[in-house]
Design a protein around this motif. Structure first.
Motif, PDB file in Angstrom:
ATOM      1  N   GLN A   1       0.626  -1.259  -0.459  1.00 18.01           N
ATOM      2  CA  GLN A   1      -0.041  -0.396  -0.147  1.00 18.01           C
ATOM      3  C   GLN A   1       0.641   1.639  -0.095  1.00 18.01           C
ATOM      4  OE1 GLN A   1      -2.866   0.501   2.906  1.00 18.01           O
ATOM      5  NE2 GLN A   1      -1.736   1.978   4.093  1.00 18.01           N
TER       6      GLN A   1
ATOM      7  N   TYR B   1      -3.584  12.854   5.682  1.00 16.30           N
ATOM      8  CA  TYR B   1      -5.063  12.088   5.518  1.00 16.30           C
ATOM      9  C   TYR B   1      -6.145  12.246   6.206  1.00 16.30           C
ATOM     10  CZ  TYR B   1      -6.160   7.597   4.554  1.00 16.30           C
ATOM     11  OH  TYR B   1      -7.394   6.280   4.064  1.00 16.30           O
TER      12      TYR B   1
ATOM     13  N   SER C   1      -2.228   6.650   3.696  1.00 11.99           N
ATOM     14  CA  SER C   1      -3.101   6.178   5.078  1.00 11.99           C
ATOM     15  C   SER C   1      -2.022   6.840   6.096  1.00 11.99           C
ATOM     16  CB  SER C   1      -2.185   4.660   4.917  1.00 11.99           C
ATOM     17  OG  SER C   1      -0.931   4.494   5.496  1.00 11.99           O
ATOM     18  N   GLU C   2      -2.957   6.747   6.939  1.00 12.46           N
ATOM     19  CA  GLU C   2      -1.671   7.428   8.362  1.00 12.46           C
ATOM     20  C   GLU C   2      -0.760   5.970   8.254  1.00 12.46           C
ATOM     21  OE1 GLU C   2      -5.029   6.608   8.883  1.00 12.46           O
ATOM     22  OE2 GLU C   2      -6.004   8.014   9.106  1.00 12.46           O
ATOM     23  N   HIS C   3      -0.370   5.088   8.300  1.00 14.28           N
ATOM     24  CA  HIS C   3       0.864   4.930   8.375  1.00 14.28           C
ATOM     25  C   HIS C   3       1.545   5.167   7.486  1.00 14.28           C
ATOM     26  CE1 HIS C   3       3.826   1.070   8.641  1.00 14.28           C
ATOM     27  NE2 HIS C   3       3.290   0.871   9.651  1.00 14.28           N
TER      28      HIS C   3
ATOM     29  N   SER D   1      -3.671  13.981  13.178  1.00 21.14           N
ATOM     30  CA  SER D   1      -4.928  12.534  12.861  1.00 21.14           C
ATOM     31  C   SER D   1      -5.560  12.737  14.222  1.00 21.14           C
ATOM     32  CB  SER D   1      -3.376  11.605  13.095  1.00 21.14           C
ATOM     33  OG  SER D   1      -4.838  10.396  12.697  1.00 21.14           O
TER      34      SER D   1
ATOM     35  N   GLN E   1      -8.805   6.426  15.170  1.00 20.69           N
ATOM     36  CA  GLN E   1      -8.568   5.228  14.244  1.00 20.69           C
ATOM     37  C   GLN E   1      -6.720   5.141  13.593  1.00 20.69           C
ATOM     38  OE1 GLN E   1     -11.156   3.695  15.940  1.00 20.69           O
ATOM     39  NE2 GLN E   1     -10.592   2.061  14.725  1.00 20.69           N
ATOM     40  N   GLY E   2      -6.932   7.069  13.210  1.00 14.11           N
ATOM     41  CA  GLY E   2      -5.665   7.018  12.553  1.00 14.11           C
ATOM     42  C   GLY E   2      -4.519   7.719  13.678  1.00 14.11           C
TER      43      GLY E   2
ATOM     44  N   TYR F   1      -3.792   3.606  13.653  1.00 13.50           N
ATOM     45  CA  TYR F   1      -3.450   3.082  12.011  1.00 13.50           C
ATOM     46  C   TYR F   1      -1.787   3.227  12.823  1.00 13.50           C
ATOM     47  CZ  TYR F   1      -3.387   1.398   7.491  1.00 13.50           C
ATOM     48  OH  TYR F   1      -3.781   0.413   6.612  1.00 13.50           O
ATOM     49  N   MET F   2      -1.459   4.569  12.693  1.00 14.88           N
ATOM     50  CA  MET F   2       0.148   4.543  12.686  1.00 14.88           C
ATOM     51  C   MET F   2       0.624   4.273  13.718  1.00 14.88           C
ATOM     52  SD  MET F   2       0.200   9.217  13.625  1.00 14.88           S
ATOM     53  CE  MET F   2      -0.595   9.065  11.676  1.00 14.88           C
TER      54      MET F   2
ATOM     55  N   GLU G   1       2.266   1.743  14.842  1.00 13.40           N
ATOM     56  CA  GLU G   1       3.856   1.390  14.683  1.00 13.40           C
ATOM     57  C   GLU G   1       4.403   2.922  14.776  1.00 13.40           C
ATOM     58  OE1 GLU G   1       5.521  -2.022  12.123  1.00 13.40           O
ATOM     59  OE2 GLU G   1       4.665  -1.012  11.287  1.00 13.40           O
TER      60      GLU G   1
ATOM     61  N   ASP H   1      -8.210   7.928  22.268  1.00  8.84           N
ATOM     62  CA  ASP H   1      -7.237   7.728  20.994  1.00  8.84           C
ATOM     63  C   ASP H   1      -5.775   8.136  20.993  1.00  8.84           C
ATOM     64  OD1 ASP H   1      -7.510  10.280  21.216  1.00  8.84           O
ATOM     65  OD2 ASP H   1      -8.095  10.216  18.895  1.00  8.84           O
TER      66      ASP H   1
END
Ligand code: TPP
Ligand code: SF4
Ligand code: MG
Lengths: 299, 391
Positions: free
Chosen positions: A110, B35, B65-67, B87, B90-91, B94-95, B97, B130
């Motif tokens: 992705q 994003y 994506s936020e990642h 952000s 979920q954002g 999502y990032m 990591e 969050d």
């Protein structure tokens, strides 16, 4: 070792004896005299070259996580553009991202797709050893049909991986980038020429490089070039380029070798030579023939 | 927060989202990766329009994506650029990591957050779930009570991040602050630019003469020390934050510190809270004070690193404390409560009465009467080790 070869990537690293990864890195980085910045995904290349406090990298290098080599490169590209605009950077470097097949076909797909679509100025190199080698040889989206892996093992009810590998070249091509090529560590002059072309292409470019893995494919450490050559001589791994949408095949052999020649060199395919798995080999041969015909028609 | 100097030309009615974008316009970072996610979108859309109108030269990276948003921000920051993102919800997960990578690499990245509930079930409204989920990843976290803070915090966060080489997350309550219009004072562009100055880059990917390897592999013999160094940076962050707040006071007349004490001096019953609902609590306190009730408030501003000693001291004379969390820790006491317990344990010679409340999940309104009820509980000795819910 030749000084020129180790100018950007030193001879001190911890890859297995007979691993083709260093040759790929040196050849790609050696294809330009301009400054280079490397972005690297988690995987064999990363863990064997950056063990603190040592580093094998003599060029600026960043590793962040497994699936974001392309997104990290995208940020470097944006930074270079901004810093050049504001006069803080005199000369932009070439940006090269290296990812394994797991980091490219799977978890990083992705991020790669996004970076290609946005048109960042960088070269992405996937060194493809057809599995998650750093974690011990599990199957990936690049693992070929019939291969024995840790997560698709051979058993009384299994002949290994039951799915095809992804056609990553077509996936990348679909982004409409100007230059991409399939190469093989067993053909370094061809790889160097392709890397030069890729690095001179404005915007994104992509190289998919076969890297036979002595450890997990299970062949003697002296054999990675020989095994790699057979991959191409059997048409399992044709060498070709796609430039502005046009296909150029680089290795039309008069008589391709039967696929068994390639399979029999590696422990991961050993089980296919049992009588019960004859049809698996037949299918692999058929798939190779079909893909080769398709590729030729695209030229 | 104390008095705002009235300068008519610079007073504007802005939403929190717009105010943050306005601060970013004045700072004009080199790179912003964006994003969309509600309720953060107003920040990045406003900024995109500023760019489209030629007001900023920032390279905006419209990631997939936020990642990748945080990954691109990491790449840009390591390359020597001033790089930011924004952000929510979920954002942020999502990032997630990549968040400890930012702090581990010591990159001065600022991420503006409009905080929001986490799925499932899906809910786009304000809550601190969050930011609480990522509170131990080496990021400084600063909470805003109102739109003015959201604007000011952005400027302070950037200066702080670059002074200590660590990432900072200025946080406002989604919708409650991000989408509410308030009159705020904007500083002059030149004043902001001078205040934040230029980023002083120590090591960079674009320093080709001195190539740096970012993101090494550290084994059992070295990893622990890396983490201890990070902890030292976090301790430095608290001191640097106080210092920068002092400098900010000089240019703005607005005073911030580790926490805000409201009617705390002679109070016997106190609410401890963070973020937007502190405003509601202050109104309730004003009302109860008129009736002669000795009630007060402590609103935590700097949540990471947590100022245990300072807060413990400020609460040391209080005998009844209710801690209000806008997040739930399933199967455990909520985060702010845990930190307040740790604070008072070391500062109180006699155990105070402490009680935990959870409020405002998924955007549930918390009204003055809810706050009054908390004070009434405290007064009536309705205090136990059971978590209470202001539903
Ligand atoms: C998010 C995440 N999931 C899993 C891992 C574990 N992991 C590290 S390297 C790796 C395999 C890498 O495979 P590939 O990209 O093909 O590179 P190779 O090791 O073969 O060089 C895995 C699964 C990780 N580091 N991060
Ligand atoms: S496991 Fe394979 S890819 Fe990894 S270092 Fe060894 S030979 Fe190279
Ligand atoms: Mg691999």
């Amino acid at each position: 070792m030749n000084k020129d070869l180790t100018k950007k990537f030193s001879s001190g690293h911890a890859t297995c004896a007979g691993c083709g990864i260093p040759a790929i890195v040196r050849t790609v980085l050696g294809a330009t005299d301009e400054p280079v910045i490397v972005s690297n995904a988690t995987g064999c290349l990363e863990v064997t070259t950056t063990i603190y406090p040592a580093t094998s990298w003599k060029v600026p290098y960043i590793h962040s996580v497994f699936g974001n080599a392309a997104a990290t490169a995208a940020g470097i590209d944006a930074a270079q553009k901004a810093l050049e605009k504001s006069g803080k950077l005199k000369k932009k470097a070439k940006i090269v991202a290296f990812g394994g097949d797991g980091g490219t076909y799977d978890i990083g797909l992705q991020a790669l797709s996004g970076a290609l679509e946005r048109g960042h100025d960088f070269l992405y190199v996937c060194y493809d050893n057809e599995g998650y080698m750093n974690t011990g040889g599990q199957r990936s989206g690049a693992t070929p049909y019939g291969a024995n892996t840790e997560t698709a093992p051979v058993g009384s009810q299994s002949f290994g991986k039951t799915q095809q590998r992804k056609d990553l070249m077509e996936i990348v091509k679909a982004h409409g980038i100007k230059y991409l090529a399939q190469a093989n560590v067993a053909y370094l002059p061809d790889l160097k020429r392709k890397a030069q072309k890729a690095l001179n292409t404005p915007g994104p470019s992509f190289l998919l490089v076969l890297q036979p893995c002595t450890q997990i494919w299970k062949f003697p450490t002296s054999e990675y070039v020989a095994v790699g050559k057979l991959a191409t001589e059997t048409n399992f791994w044709p060498l070709y380029e796609i430039e502005d949408g046009k296909y150029i095949i680089n290795n039309i052999a008069k008589e391709p070798k039967p696929i068994e020649e390639f399979l029999k060199t590696q422990g991961r395919f050993k089980h296919l030579f049992k009588d019960a798995n004859k049809d698996v080999i037949a299918k692999i041969q058929n798939d190779v023939n079909v893909s080769w015909e398709k590729l030729q028609k695209k030229v | 927060m104390e008095k705002i100097t009235k300068n008519k030309t610079n007073v504007k009615a802005l939403t929190g989202g717009y105010a943050v974008a306005e601060a970013w316009r004045q700072i004009e970072p080199d790179v912003m990766a964006v994003y969309p996610i509600t309720p953060q979108t107003t920040i990045i859309e406003t900024y995109a329009k500023m760019k489209a109108d030629g007001k900023v030269a920032t390279e905006i990276v419209q990631v997939e994506s936020e990642h990748s948003a945080m990954s691109a921000t990491i790449g840009a920051s390591a390359a020597g650029a001033r790089a930011v993102t924004a952000s929510s919800s979920q954002g942020i997960l999502y990032m997630a990591e990549t968040l400890p990578v930012v702090s581990g690499l010591g990159l001065p990245i600022v991420m503006s957050v409009s905080s929001r509930a986490l799925s499932a079930p899906l809910n786009i409204h304000g809550e601190h779930g969050d930011v609480m989920a990522v509170r131990d990843l080496g990021w400084v976290q600063i909470f805003a009570e109102q739109v003015q803070d959201a604007y000011d915090d952005t400027i302070i966060a950037l200066k702080l991040a670059e002074e200590i080489n660590a990432p900072v997350m200025p946080i406002m309550d989604g919708f409650h602050t991000s989408h509410t219009t308030e009159r705020i004072e904007i500083l002059d562009d030149e004043v902001v630019k001078k205040f934040v100055g230029e980023r002083k880059v120590q090591q960079s990917l674009t320093d080709f003469e001195n190539p740096t390897t970012f993101g090494t592999l550290a084994l059992q013999n070295t990893f622990f020390e890396f983490k201890l160094d990070q902890e030292k940076v976090m301790q430095k962050a608290k001191i640097a934050y106080k210092k920068i707040c002092g400098e900010f006071f000089k240019i703005s007349g607005r005073k911030y510190s580790l926490f805000e004490a409201y009617q705390l001096e002679d109070a016997t019953s106190v609410i401890v809270i963070m973020g937007a609902t502190a405003g509601t609590a202050k109104d309730a306190i004003d009302k109860l004070r008129l009736k002669g009730k000795k009630v007060g408030l402590l609103s935590v501003k700097l949540f990471r690193p947590f100022p245990y000693g300072e807060i413990g001291k400020a609460l040391s004379h209080i005998s009844k404390i209710a801690v209000l969390d806008r997040a739930i820790s399933f199967g455990a006491f909520p985060p702010l409560y845990q930190d307040i317990v740790s604070s008072v344990y070391h500062s109180h010679s006699r155990k105070p009465d402490l009680v935990s409340y959870i409020y405002g999940l998924g955007g549930r309104d918390t009204m003055q009467k809810d706050i009054e009820k908390v004070f009434q509980d405290l007064a009536e000795g309705e205090i136990s080790s059971k978590i209470k819910y202001l539903t």
